[in-house]
Design a protein around this motif. Structure first.
Motif, PDB file in Angstrom:
ATOM      1  N   CYS A 104      55.592  28.471 -15.670  1.00 42.66           N
ATOM      2  CA  CYS A 104      56.265  27.494 -14.799  1.00 42.66           C
ATOM      3  C   CYS A 104      55.245  26.666 -14.029  1.00 42.66           C
ATOM      4  O   CYS A 104      55.423  25.454 -13.844  1.00 42.66           O
ATOM      5  CB  CYS A 104      57.199  28.200 -13.830  1.00 42.66           C
ATOM      6  SG  CYS A 104      58.632  28.914 -14.620  1.00 42.66           S
ATOM      7  N   LEU A 105      54.183  27.292 -13.563  1.00 34.42           N
ATOM      8  CA  LEU A 105      53.139  26.582 -12.831  1.00 34.42           C
ATOM      9  C   LEU A 105      52.455  25.554 -13.719  1.00 34.42           C
ATOM     10  O   LEU A 105      52.210  24.419 -13.294  1.00 34.42           O
ATOM     11  CB  LEU A 105      52.132  27.598 -12.296  1.00 34.42           C
ATOM     12  CG  LEU A 105      51.102  27.093 -11.299  1.00 34.42           C
ATOM     13  CD1 LEU A 105      51.791  26.622 -10.027  1.00 34.42           C
ATOM     14  CD2 LEU A 105      50.123  28.201 -10.966  1.00 34.42           C
ATOM     15  N   LYS A 106      52.150  25.915 -14.945  1.00 35.36           N
ATOM     16  CA  LYS A 106      51.535  24.966 -15.878  1.00 35.36           C
ATOM     17  C   LYS A 106      52.471  23.806 -16.168  1.00 35.36           C
ATOM     18  O   LYS A 106      52.043  22.655 -16.248  1.00 35.36           O
ATOM     19  CB  LYS A 106      51.171  25.679 -17.188  1.00 35.36           C
ATOM     20  CG  LYS A 106      49.936  26.517 -17.074  1.00 35.36           C
ATOM     21  CD  LYS A 106      49.459  27.209 -18.322  1.00 35.36           C
ATOM     22  CE  LYS A 106      50.154  26.963 -19.583  1.00 35.36           C
ATOM     23  NZ  LYS A 106      49.642  27.752 -20.716  1.00 35.36           N
ATOM     24  N   LYS A 112      53.641  16.848 -12.894  1.00 33.27           N
ATOM     25  CA  LYS A 112      53.024  16.086 -11.804  1.00 33.27           C
ATOM     26  C   LYS A 112      52.000  15.101 -12.342  1.00 33.27           C
ATOM     27  O   LYS A 112      51.904  13.971 -11.882  1.00 33.27           O
ATOM     28  CB  LYS A 112      52.357  17.036 -10.812  1.00 33.27           C
ATOM     29  CG  LYS A 112      53.304  17.753  -9.907  1.00 33.27           C
ATOM     30  CD  LYS A 112      52.542  18.649  -8.950  1.00 33.27           C
ATOM     31  CE  LYS A 112      53.475  19.472  -8.093  1.00 33.27           C
ATOM     32  NZ  LYS A 112      52.731  20.383  -7.194  1.00 33.27           N
ATOM     33  N   LYS A 113      51.212  15.514 -13.324  1.00 30.24           N
ATOM     34  CA  LYS A 113      50.213  14.626 -13.913  1.00 30.24           C
ATOM     35  C   LYS A 113      50.886  13.458 -14.616  1.00 30.24           C
ATOM     36  O   LYS A 113      50.421  12.323 -14.532  1.00 30.24           O
ATOM     37  CB  LYS A 113      49.333  15.400 -14.905  1.00 30.24           C
ATOM     38  CG  LYS A 113      48.330  16.298 -14.240  1.00 30.24           C
ATOM     39  CD  LYS A 113      47.473  16.992 -15.265  1.00 30.24           C
ATOM     40  CE  LYS A 113      46.508  17.947 -14.588  1.00 30.24           C
ATOM     41  NZ  LYS A 113      45.687  18.647 -15.580  1.00 30.24           N
ATOM     42  N   VAL A 115      53.803  12.175 -13.868  1.00 30.36           N
ATOM     43  CA  VAL A 115      54.376  11.305 -12.847  1.00 30.36           C
ATOM     44  C   VAL A 115      53.294  10.442 -12.209  1.00 30.36           C
ATOM     45  O   VAL A 115      53.461   9.228 -12.047  1.00 30.36           O
ATOM     46  CB  VAL A 115      55.126  12.142 -11.782  1.00 30.36           C
ATOM     47  CG1 VAL A 115      55.468  11.310 -10.556  1.00 30.36           C
ATOM     48  CG2 VAL A 115      56.371  12.754 -12.371  1.00 30.36           C
ATOM     49  N   THR A 116      52.152  11.040 -11.882  1.00 32.62           N
ATOM     50  CA  THR A 116      51.081  10.261 -11.270  1.00 32.62           C
ATOM     51  C   THR A 116      50.507   9.261 -12.262  1.00 32.62           C
ATOM     52  O   THR A 116      50.158   8.143 -11.903  1.00 32.62           O
ATOM     53  CB  THR A 116      49.965  11.185 -10.747  1.00 32.62           C
ATOM     54  OG1 THR A 116      49.491  12.011 -11.803  1.00 32.62           O
ATOM     55  CG2 THR A 116      50.472  12.032  -9.591  1.00 32.62           C
ATOM     56  N   LYS A 117      50.415   9.639 -13.519  1.00 29.62           N
ATOM     57  CA  LYS A 117      49.927   8.732 -14.546  1.00 29.62           C
ATOM     58  C   LYS A 117      50.897   7.576 -14.717  1.00 29.62           C
ATOM     59  O   LYS A 117      50.497   6.422 -14.842  1.00 29.62           O
ATOM     60  CB  LYS A 117      49.746   9.498 -15.861  1.00 29.62           C
ATOM     61  CG  LYS A 117      49.030   8.747 -16.933  1.00 29.62           C
ATOM     62  CD  LYS A 117      48.827   9.640 -18.136  1.00 29.62           C
ATOM     63  CE  LYS A 117      47.994   8.956 -19.180  1.00 29.62           C
ATOM     64  NZ  LYS A 117      47.807   9.812 -20.343  1.00 29.62           N
ATOM     65  N   HIS A 118      52.174   7.862 -14.683  1.00 33.77           N
ATOM     66  CA  HIS A 118      53.202   6.832 -14.817  1.00 33.77           C
ATOM     67  C   HIS A 118      53.172   5.896 -13.610  1.00 33.77           C
ATOM     68  O   HIS A 118      53.299   4.676 -13.750  1.00 33.77           O
ATOM     69  CB  HIS A 118      54.586   7.491 -14.953  1.00 33.77           C
ATOM     70  CG  HIS A 118      55.671   6.511 -15.197  1.00 33.77           C
ATOM     71  ND1 HIS A 118      56.361   5.922 -14.169  1.00 33.77           N
ATOM     72  CD2 HIS A 118      56.179   6.001 -16.351  1.00 33.77           C
ATOM     73  CE1 HIS A 118      57.255   5.086 -14.669  1.00 33.77           C
ATOM     74  NE2 HIS A 118      57.173   5.134 -16.000  1.00 33.77           N
ATOM     75  N   ASP A 119      52.970   6.454 -12.422  1.00 34.99           N
ATOM     76  CA  ASP A 119      52.892   5.636 -11.211  1.00 34.99           C
ATOM     77  C   ASP A 119      51.687   4.725 -11.243  1.00 34.99           C
ATOM     78  O   ASP A 119      51.755   3.559 -10.857  1.00 34.99           O
ATOM     79  CB  ASP A 119      52.842   6.520  -9.967  1.00 34.99           C
ATOM     80  CG  ASP A 119      54.176   7.178  -9.656  1.00 34.99           C
ATOM     81  OD1 ASP A 119      55.199   6.707 -10.179  1.00 34.99           O
ATOM     82  OD2 ASP A 119      54.188   8.187  -8.895  1.00 34.99           O
ATOM     83  N   LYS A 120      50.545   5.226 -11.718  1.00 35.00           N
ATOM     84  CA  LYS A 120      49.333   4.389 -11.811  1.00 35.00           C
ATOM     85  C   LYS A 120      49.541   3.254 -12.783  1.00 35.00           C
ATOM     86  O   LYS A 120      49.119   2.138 -12.566  1.00 35.00           O
ATOM     87  CB  LYS A 120      48.145   5.257 -12.224  1.00 35.00           C
ATOM     88  CG  LYS A 120      47.639   6.157 -11.145  1.00 35.00           C
ATOM     89  CD  LYS A 120      46.441   6.947 -11.650  1.00 35.00           C
ATOM     90  CE  LYS A 120      45.953   7.902 -10.575  1.00 35.00           C
ATOM     91  NZ  LYS A 120      44.826   8.706 -11.051  1.00 35.00           N
ATOM     92  N   ASN A 121      50.203   3.578 -13.921  1.00 41.05           N
ATOM     93  CA  ASN A 121      50.432   2.549 -14.925  1.00 41.05           C
ATOM     94  C   ASN A 121      51.396   1.480 -14.394  1.00 41.05           C
ATOM     95  O   ASN A 121      51.211   0.289 -14.655  1.00 41.05           O
ATOM     96  CB  ASN A 121      50.989   3.147 -16.203  1.00 41.05           C
ATOM     97  CG  ASN A 121      49.942   3.954 -16.950  1.00 41.05           C
ATOM     98  OD1 ASN A 121      48.746   3.773 -16.729  1.00 41.05           O
ATOM     99  ND2 ASN A 121      50.400   4.851 -17.820  1.00 41.05           N
ATOM    100  N   THR A 122      52.406   1.842 -13.675  1.00 40.02           N
ATOM    101  CA  THR A 122      53.359   0.852 -13.157  1.00 40.02           C
ATOM    102  C   THR A 122      52.745   0.054 -12.027  1.00 40.02           C
ATOM    103  O   THR A 122      53.032  -1.128 -11.884  1.00 40.02           O
ATOM    104  CB  THR A 122      54.626   1.546 -12.638  1.00 40.02           C
ATOM    105  OG1 THR A 122      54.277   2.526 -11.672  1.00 40.02           O
ATOM    106  CG2 THR A 122      55.391   2.199 -13.787  1.00 40.02           C
ATOM    107  N   ASN A 123      51.867   0.605 -11.245  1.00 39.74           N
ATOM    108  CA  ASN A 123      51.218  -0.140 -10.149  1.00 39.74           C
ATOM    109  C   ASN A 123      50.225  -1.167 -10.675  1.00 39.74           C
ATOM    110  O   ASN A 123      50.059  -2.208 -10.086  1.00 39.74           O
ATOM    111  CB  ASN A 123      50.491   0.829  -9.213  1.00 39.74           C
ATOM    112  CG  ASN A 123      51.464   1.643  -8.374  1.00 39.74           C
ATOM    113  OD1 ASN A 123      52.608   1.244  -8.236  1.00 39.74           O
ATOM    114  ND2 ASN A 123      50.984   2.765  -7.849  1.00 39.74           N
TER     115      ASN A 123
END
Length: 126
Positions: A104-106, A112-113, A115-123
């Motif tokens: 579950c932790l993995k 999370k990675k 989501v952050t990658k998607h956020d960087k790409n959209t920004n």
């Protein structure tokens, strides 16, 4: 008068001859026949000490077959099960532990990675 009763009814064996079950009695007779036959056949070739050990060794397989039970199986049933499990159908069992918490932790770290990658790409595109 005291009557012995087994705690487990399946362990009951009927005494036929000399306090032995029929199976034990038959295998005892076979062991004696083999030991006596072995004695008369090899008497000219060996001394008494060696011959007595050879008679014991020749009778021991019959004693084992008649008297030993393992996990509720007679000796020949156990031998057949052992041959099947070890020789006819051998398999290697591989143990792999599983830790549900670690999985579950993995998975959450991976999400999370993403989501952050998607956020960087959209920004970058805005």
């Amino acid at each position: 008068m005291e009557i012995k009763i087994n705690k487990e009814i399946r362990n009951y064996t009927e005494s036929m001859y000399f306090g032995l079950s029929l199976r034990q009695f038959i295998f005892s007779i076979l062991a004696c026949i083999f030991a006596v036959g072995f004695y008369f056949i090899f008497r000219p070739y060996f001394g008494l000490g060696t011959l007595s050990w050879l008679c014991i060794l020749s009778a021991s397989p019959f004693a084992v077959l008649g008297f030993i039970t393992y996990n509720g199986m007679h000796a020949e049933q156990f031998i057949w099960v052992w041959i099947k499990s070890e020789i006819l159908m051998p398999r290697q069992i591989k143990f792999e532990s599983s830790n549900l918490y670690w999985e579950c932790l993995k998975q959450t770290n991976k999400q999370k990675k993403e989501v952050t990658k998607h956020d960087k790409n959209t920004n970058n595109y805005e």
